[in-house]
Design an enzyme around this catalytic site. Structure first.
Site, mmCIF file in Angstrom:
data_model
loop_
_atom_site.group_PDB
_atom_site.id
_atom_site.type_symbol
_atom_site.label_atom_id
_atom_site.label_comp_id
_atom_site.label_asym_id
_atom_site.label_seq_id
_atom_site.Cartn_x
_atom_site.Cartn_y
_atom_site.Cartn_z
ATOM 1 N N ASP A 249 0.230 -1.627 -27.801
ATOM 2 C CA ASP A 249 -0.651 -2.584 -27.270
ATOM 3 C C ASP A 249 -0.403 -2.903 -25.924
ATOM 4 O O ASP A 249 0.056 -1.971 -25.294
ATOM 5 C CB ASP A 249 -0.603 -3.873 -28.105
ATOM 6 C CG ASP A 249 -2.005 -4.904 -28.001
ATOM 7 O OD1 ASP A 249 -2.077 -5.460 -27.148
ATOM 8 O OD2 ASP A 249 -2.719 -4.806 -29.239
ATOM 9 N N HIS B 20 -2.183 -10.391 -25.411
ATOM 10 C CA HIS B 20 -2.664 -9.772 -26.848
ATOM 11 C C HIS B 20 -1.925 -9.038 -27.487
ATOM 12 O O HIS B 20 -1.482 -9.101 -28.626
ATOM 13 C CB HIS B 20 -3.734 -8.686 -26.176
ATOM 14 C CG HIS B 20 -4.610 -8.024 -27.399
ATOM 15 N ND1 HIS B 20 -4.141 -6.910 -27.924
ATOM 16 C CD2 HIS B 20 -5.916 -8.560 -27.946
ATOM 17 C CE1 HIS B 20 -5.163 -6.484 -28.799
ATOM 18 N NE2 HIS B 20 -5.920 -7.560 -28.781
ATOM 19 N N SER C 299 -8.739 -7.390 -33.525
ATOM 20 C CA SER C 299 -7.537 -7.214 -33.016
ATOM 21 C C SER C 299 -6.599 -8.070 -33.952
ATOM 22 O O SER C 299 -5.569 -7.857 -34.122
ATOM 23 C CB SER C 299 -7.380 -7.583 -31.651
ATOM 24 O OG SER C 299 -7.777 -6.777 -30.754
#
Ligand SMILES: *[C@@H]1O[C@H](CO)[C@@H](O)[C@H](O)[C@H]1NC(C)=O
Ligand SMILES: *[C@@H]1O[C@H](CO)[C@@H](O)[C@H](O)[C@H]1NC(C)=O
Ligand SMILES: *[C@@H]1O[C@H](CO)[C@@H](O)[C@H](O)[C@H]1NC(C)=O
Ligand SMILES: *[C@@H]1O[C@H](CO)[C@@H](O)[C@H](O)[C@H]1NC(C)=O
Length: 749
Positions: A143, A215, A543
């Protein structure tokens, strides 16, 4: 590849397609990254290493970015199109493909998933024992890196790092390798393809394992974050945040600089490294556009992961509710869509006619006075003023008013800033795609988000009342919301555009309004203008759903160390549920009515049940190879055997295509992982348009590990005049203790 978060980009679904096609036009003309697939067995003896050999095939000396030696054989290089074309004609070159851009598309979720330690497995073990064993399981997160200082990565009370671990913590700008500990046991970065692509243009972030985006930190802490007490986002979702497998170890592989800026060549390099380092589970919350398996770096990496017994969980994409928008569809990965949990962040709009409408919001700034102010929608000269894009609102018309804005074009928090700049004092945000708005965002202007149904009523009032007025208010966190869960509007849908014989998504998991750790380098809305710093943030997306399943897979690994990734995958799928907390079939928030396996696959994850599934559909590496060989452009010698139909794979769900043939027959093999002397009977729920026969109808397993086969025949009974395109059903094997369910999707051309 993109991280998958509607909060920052998913709400752009209306425009995403345009963006993708523009990118591919640009990329066809200039120098860019290509991934070159090689037949590595043909290396001439004159070259000492594969790297030397690959280097000799291209002209410029600095252009090889990565040499892949495990998950994939070949290299990534920065080339001009002519050079790529000439490589294609060389003997040992199997394929040359353009690199792809991917984008990144929990206080309550462990509880909502029933993970609160008060249950046992069918073999008599307590859940606490499984949690304890999970400290030997390592989850790799591919990520945007990690904010290592977050309390979610505190290693208090954790024993030493598993001896087999070969990974490492890399230092880099703003990141000292000493930031790793017994929880966060690895942190690396793979950004060479990205650096080539953006050099000269705007550089987002810094070359190091540090997460400047949020994220990656969010996803890692969902999967395995340590418990952190008394956290919230501005008082919302208050409680203890903890990851699903909160004792498991984490390793971070940074391949993204910014949420929509991850390169396939970097992703593949990260996956190779993670697998060699010794992760047990890979969590990949990234998606690109749908692509053939043999052009898909994640599919290659995951196939290798599978052969090393590494479980791979991927995001299904945020391009829903568009049909066939599903991505990451290789059968050896767990493709995870998003559903809601039973928690709302409630807000309301009170109108001048005394009507009160409920909506969603996370807002802790100055409140509106309770006095009603003017309400306005889509006035003025600009034809897109309904979207409240920058420059479309006329201050004279919106000053001092609450403005109604439709979603799309730009992020919703940004719309609030547009309204404020034009003099507005509040916003009613209308999600005209769904009957209800599920996702809350952390707004900078008083905002209430509503679905289409309420939105239409408010717009009607604004249009017909001579003096429309409104005020907005905020109620905070509400739990036990009914109905829950629902399928999220943004969650990408089937049918599978690449291999329609494999049903995708596989499963849905919590992906709406998830509280988890955040990067302190960026505000909660991800906007440059948002200078609020938060340690935990609430965002939504497939996600967020993906790392929930990664955490569950880590618990499964702890409970059943000898199970293959496909057995774990089967257990999670066949025990999922499809009935909500009002005892109705799970609804789709887009329509408000019953959803189907194209939206939820096998259903909503149920980790308690998954730990004791009774039977599993196990799939061997040879079977996956027989599937893979159907799709390779240049099949290699190991492809002497392949399936005649991809649906022959021993998959835990069914997708049946009628067309030229009116009878489809598949055979499946079940492995007993429950008790000895178990008998299962089949129950078929078939649509009236299909006759489904299962043979035999009873399976007896004398021992554990025993395998039994059955055959299922689907016969087309649809009236030729009917224009029905799809129907759904179930095949369920059960006894008093276990229920092993497989969804069936049937499609007509
Ligand atoms: C654990 O969850 C179950 C089912 O979700 C619930 O019935 C039980 O009361 C919970 N126990 C605790 C200690 O929260
Ligand atoms: C929880 O945090 C809030 C502020 O974030 C603080 O006021 C409160 O005292 C804390 N409560 C506990 C029990 O630590
Ligand atoms: C509406 O506003 C947008 C964004 O500022 C602008 O690009 C467009 O030209 C405007 N259209 C009209 C008709 O004024
Ligand atoms: C299993 O079945 C076999 C044969 O029917 C029987 O001999 C055996 O005792 C059974 N075992 C158990 C544990 O029920």
């Amino acid at each position: 590849m993109n991280p998958i978060t509607p909060g920052s980009m998913g709400k752009l679904w209306l425009f995403a397609l345009v963006l993708f096609s523009t990118l591919s036009l640009l990329s066809a003309t200039s120098k860019q990254t290509y991934i070159v697939h090689m037949n590595h067995n043909s290396k001439p003896l004159s070259h000492a290493t594969h790297h030397d050999w690959y280097q000799s095939l291209i002209s410029t000396s600095d252009s090889i970015l990565y040499t892949y030696t495990t998950a994939f054989h070949g290299f990534a290089a920065y080339l001009d199109p002519q050079e790529a074309e000439s490589l294609r004609n060389k003997d040992a070159v199997l394929n040359v493909f353009e690199d792809r851009v991917y984008s990144a598309q929990t206080t309550r979720t462990p509880q909502f998933l029933g993970l609160n330690s008060s249950f046992g497995l069918s073999d008599g073990r307590r859940f606490e024992e499984i949690e304890h064993a999970s400290q030997d399981v390592i989850i790799g997160v591919i990520d945007s890196g990690v904010w290592a200082e977050s309390k979610s990565f505190d290693d208090k009370g954790m024993p030493g790092i598993p001896k087999r671990w070969k990974g490492k913590c890399m230092s880099g700008k703003d990141f000292n390798k000493r930031l790793c500990n017994k929880k966060l046991i690895g942190a690396r970065y793979f950004l060479r393809a990205h650096e080539k692509q953006v050099s000269g243009s705007n550089h987002v972030g810094v070359i190091s394992p540090r997460d400047y985006d949020g994220h990656g930190t969010h996803c890692a802490s969902i999967a395995a974050g340590s418990p952190v007490e008394n956290v919230s986002l501005f008082g919302y979702a208050k409680g203890t945040a903890r990851g699903v497998a909160f004792r498991a170890r984490l390793a971070s592989y940074k391949v993204c600089l910014g949420s929509d800026n991850c390169r396939g060549a970097d992703v593949l390099a990260g996956m190779e490294s993670a697998i060699s380092d010794g992760v047990d589970v890979l969590s990949i919350s990234l998606a690109s556009k749908p692509e053939q398996h043999y052009l898909d770096p994640i599919a290659y990496g995951a196939l290798f992961a599978m052969s090393k017994r590494v479980f791979v969980s991927v995001a299904a994409g945020n391009a829903g509710p568009r049909k066939s928008s599903i991505v990451n569809v290789a059968p050896w990965v767990m493709t995870v869509g998003a559903g809601s949990v039973d928690r709302d962040f409630r807000a309301y709009a009170l109108l001048g006619n005394k009507q009160l409408f409920k909506g969603m919001s996370i807002y802790n700034g100055p409140r509106m006075r309770s006095k009603l102010v003017g309400l306005v929608y889509h006035r003025g000269k600009n034809s897109s003023s309904n979207y409240c894009l920058d420059g479309t609102l006329e201050p004279a018309l919106v000053h001092g008013k609450v403005v109604i804005c439709d979603i799309g074009g730009i992020g919703s928090v940004e719309k609030g800033l547009v309204v404020r700049r034009a003099g507005g004092v509040g916003m009613i945000l209308v999600n005209f795609v769904s009957v209800k708005e599920l996702s809350a965002e952390s707004h900078l202007l008083p905002t209430v988000a509503v679905g289409k149904k309420v939105g239409d009523l408010i717009k009607q009032y604004e249009k017909t009342d001579p003096n429309p007025r409104a005020t907005l208010g905020f109620d905070g966190t509400v739990v036990n919301v009914q109905p829950s869960p629902m399928v999220a509007d943004f969650s990408s849908r089937g049918p599978n555009p690449v291999t329609p014989q494999i049903l995708k998504p596989d499963i849905i998991a919590p992906g709406v309004n998830i509280l988890a750790a955040w990067s302190e380098a960026i505000g909660p809305s991800s906007l440059k203008l948002d200078n609020r710093i938060v340690k935990f943030n609430v965002i939504s997306g497939t996600s967020m759903a993906c790392p929930h399943v990664s955490g569950i897979a880590a618990l499964m690994k702890a409970a059943h160390p000898n199970w293959s990734p496909s057995a774990i995958k089967s257990a999670i799928m066949t025990t999922a549920y499809n009935i909500d907390n009002t005892n109705s079939p799970i609804r789709d928030v887009v329509t408000g009515s019953s959803s189907n396996p194209w939206a939820y696959g096998s259903g909503y994850v149920n980790p308690q049940k998954a730990l004791s599934p009774g039977l599993v559909y196990d799939t061997s590496d040879e079977e996956y190879l027989k599937f893979w060989c159907l799709f390779l452009e240049n099949p290699n010698p190991s492809c002497s055997r392949k399936f005649s139909d991809p649906g022959e794979l021993n998959y835990p769900s069914f997708s049946v295509l009628f067309g030229s043939n009116s009878i489809v027959q598949y055979s499946r093999e079940l492995t007993n992982v429950g008790q000895i002397n178990s008998t299962y009977k089949v129950k078929v729920t078939a649509p009236s348009t299909v006759a489904v026969t299962v043979k035999p109808t009873k399976l007896v397993f004398k021992s554990v590990g025993e395998k039994q086969r059955y055959t299922v025949t689907f016969m087309d009974k649809k009236d030729k005049k009917s224009n029905l395109k799809a129907a759904f059903g179930w095949i369920v094997w059960s006894n008093a203790q276990y229920k092993v369910s497989s969804p069936v999707a049937v499609t007509w051309p």
